[in-house]
Design a protein around this motif. Sequence first.
Motif, short mmCIF file in Angstrom:
data_model
loop_
_atom_site.label_atom_id
_atom_site.label_comp_id
_atom_site.label_asym_id
_atom_site.label_seq_id
_atom_site.Cartn_x
_atom_site.Cartn_y
_atom_site.Cartn_z
N THR A 180 0.83 -1.20 0.00
CA THR A 180 0.00 0.00 0.00
C THR A 180 0.86 1.25 0.00
OG1 THR A 180 -1.72 -1.19 1.21
CG2 THR A 180 -1.85 1.20 1.21
N ARG A 182 -7.54 -0.66 1.12
CA ARG A 182 -6.40 -0.11 1.85
C ARG A 182 -5.67 0.95 1.02
NH1 ARG A 182 -4.42 -4.02 5.74
NH2 ARG A 182 -2.48 -2.82 5.89
N VAL A 183 -5.51 0.71 -0.27
CA VAL A 183 -4.82 1.69 -1.12
C VAL A 183 -5.63 2.99 -1.18
CG1 VAL A 183 -4.10 2.23 -3.49
CG2 VAL A 183 -3.57 0.00 -2.51
#
Length: 396
Positions: A33, A66-67
């Motif tokens: 990430t 998450r990114v």
Amino acid sequence: MSVAPPFEADGPLPAARLAVEASAGTGKTYTLTALAVRFLAEQDVAISQLLVVTFTRAATHELRARVRSRLVQAHAHLAAGCPETDDDVLTAIADADEAERTRRLRRLETAVTDFDAATITTIHGFAAQVLAQAGVLIGTDLDAALVDDARDLTEVICADVLATAAVDPGLVAPLPTLSRLTSCTRLALGSADLLVLPEESDPPDPPNHLLRRLVLESVERIRDHRVRAGTRSFDDLLTELRFACRGRERTVAAFLRDRYRVALIDEFQDTDPVQWAIFDTVFGNGGDDAGDRATSLVLVGDPKQAIYAFRGANVHTYLQAARAPGTERRSLGTNWRSDPGVLHATECLLRGATFGDGGITFQPVSAPEKHRDRKFRSRDGRPLPSLSIRLVDGPN
């Protein structure tokens, strides 16, 4: 392989090819990430030029969320004037002069706005997407339906092949069981480059020569069935894409190299030769024209966790890629989950151990600085005993 130097998510961004060994608990998803966000912020990589490939659809959904969350967080940090933080990745993104920070803020804002253009998917999803986009260039069947019937179809075809062989008057060896023929056929279907032995020229071995003939016949019938039915399997997606990338004019490889500037491959220990051939051709040294445009390829995995051989995964592919000329090796050396005493004891037990191959060695990890003095405590605050091991050279 020897212990690789540590990789820091806030260090210099990788160029060309990098293999990162990430043991359990060392922050693999955090690192992926962080790299995605830093590439988008610091190197003017458009979100549409980022490729992130992971192993399962569940992992894809988690990584995608998450990114995006991290992009929003980084944008908010810069927009707020870069307040003091103990987040090393945010600090790295903010480490620039005012003009560059303004450009990074704009890049992050654009990435959040255009986030749907990001390619964060499984390897099979990536292959399906590319074949759909480049179908006209490579002549693939755009109408072929993707089906997950490999298990049932293989059993039916193998049963037919066995029944036909059973009434062959020229049969000179005992027939294999349906279970054995089916398992061998599945292995051959899932490993496109598998050499099926023994060859006819080998010393006489009637049972295994017969098994080989029946396996090859079953594979041929299954492929013929797919052509006539207008279907393709998940394995077909990968072999078709590899063939397209290695085509005479390298049109598809050039198309992908122009489309993606950064590729992050998760769970790389679970890859196979066909998958690696695709990434090696597009982003590495697999093609004569591979250096026409600068790309970054990051492979993240842990060969100690390679458990999917039954699906065709081949940990030796990971080792080959990590050792390839031009590939830099790094490791994640901090375990964020475990008690320091447990980590120390584990290292004492496994230091120098290998796992199935001399190139897969135990990688020591340490606890983060802020956790090194933490201990389990009772309700009244007294430290509880933790696991510890003392090794001696001889009898004590």
